[in-house]
Design an enzyme around this catalytic site. Structure first.
Site, short mmCIF file in Angstrom:
data_model
loop_
_atom_site.label_atom_id
_atom_site.label_comp_id
_atom_site.label_asym_id
_atom_site.label_seq_id
_atom_site.Cartn_x
_atom_site.Cartn_y
_atom_site.Cartn_z
N SER A 159 79.38 30.54 54.55
CA SER A 159 78.93 29.19 54.80
C SER A 159 79.26 28.51 56.01
CB SER A 159 79.14 28.21 53.47
OG SER A 159 78.78 26.96 53.64
N TYR A 185 86.57 25.34 48.54
CA TYR A 185 85.21 25.89 48.70
C TYR A 185 85.46 26.55 50.26
CZ TYR A 185 80.23 26.62 49.85
OH TYR A 185 78.99 26.99 50.20
#
Length: 311
Positions: A159, A185
């Site tokens: 990501s 994350y």
């Protein structure tokens, strides 16, 4: 090492980038294949003739998804199996039950920005456990099946969030560093990219290559902890567009024997030296070979394996 570019881009769809590819006789696992871009990834692979296994947390919810995919693609070789990437018993069960070669492993499932610090039963921070360590354990256990395929590929969904943080090797579980949802994350998605680097280095001689992909900003359940997708409208993708880079990396003949790279918008990303306003590019720490090897050894330790195993 020349950067790989294609005629495809931001708006391309999974069907467009894989047009003309024949995957008849090939077997694929798509984790998180019961929702979001996992469904569209599975759909595109099924249209190409592959045998698809959706690895999902909720098999009951996946049943209508499987039925719809079979009906819409005409491919009856689609099934679901249970997989909770934070539960090592379900990972082991999938590995033990798998028979025969595996040509494609798409590590698609993930969680994002858990608002409070959560850890697995083994003390691993939940985003790191789900996005990286669970997929690492799955790939490690399926390595013989991937090797048996002769020319297997792993697609690891990273990501642009990796730009928020490198892997915090000295404190990956936030025992000392104050927990931040996006730092955690980011760490997990940097780890995803580093996995592709080291898996290729270790396993290319067995015919296995791995690449990381950034699918783009797509409104899915992934944003359930962030109040929904906040990306500007002009930079959002549909699920079909979000699956495009995955399909390109999974199927393009141009990537035969090529691994350890990071792709976005259907092209290999440019390495950047800072986080830009549009969050494009890949950070050097997410492709660094030394970081990749260190992460591999840390991951083995966390799983209780001997150092140097998984060659």
């Amino acid at each position: 090492m020349a950067r790989i570019t294609t005629s495809f881009g931001f708006s391309s769809t999974a069907a467009e980038v894989s047009k003309g590819i024949d995957l008849t006789g090939r077997r694929a696992i798509v984790t998180g294949g019961g929702s979001g871009i996992g469904i569209e990834t599975a759909r595109a692979l099924a249209v190409l003739g592959a045998e698809i296994t959706l690895a999902v947390r909720n098999e009951v919810a996946a049943k209508p998804v499987v039925a719809e995919l079979i009906a819409s693609t005409g491919n009856s070789n689609i099934r679901s199996v249970r997989l909770d990437l934070a539960d090592r018993a379900t990972i082991a069960a999938l590995i033990d039950d798998w028979q025969g070669p595996l040509h494609l492993l798409v590590n698609n499932a993930g969680v994002m920005a858990l608002p409070t610090l959560e850890r697995t039963a083994h003390g691993v921070e939940m985003q790191f456990a789900t996005n990286h360590l669970g997929h690492f354990a799955l790939a490690l256990g399926l390595q013989p099946a991937l090797a048996a395929a002769g020319n297997a590929r792993i697609v690891a969904l990273s990501s642009s969030g990796h730009l928020f943080s490198p892997v915090i090797f000295d404190d990956p579980h936030f025992n000392f560093v104050p927990y931040d949802p996006f730092v955690a994350y980011g760490q997990s998605k940097s780890a995803t990219s580093l996995f592709a680097v080291e898996a290729t280095r270790r396993w290319a001689r067995h015919g296995i290559t791995a690449n990381a992909v950034m699918p783009g900003a797509i409104a899915t359940n992934l944003q359930r902890h962030t109040g929904g997708l906040r990306t500007p409208v002009e930079r959002r993708k549909t699920p079909e567009q979000g699956a495009a880079t995955t399909l390109l990396v999974a199927t393009s003949p141009r990537l035969n024997g090529i691994g350890g790279r990071y792709f976005e918008d259907c092209n290999e990303a440019i390495v950047v030296d800072h986080r830009t306003a549009d969050y494009t590019g890949v950070a050097p720490y997410a492709l660094d070979p030394a970081n990749a090897e260190r992460l591999w050894e840390l991951s083995l330790t966390l799983l209780g394996h001997a150092q140097g195993s998984g060659e």
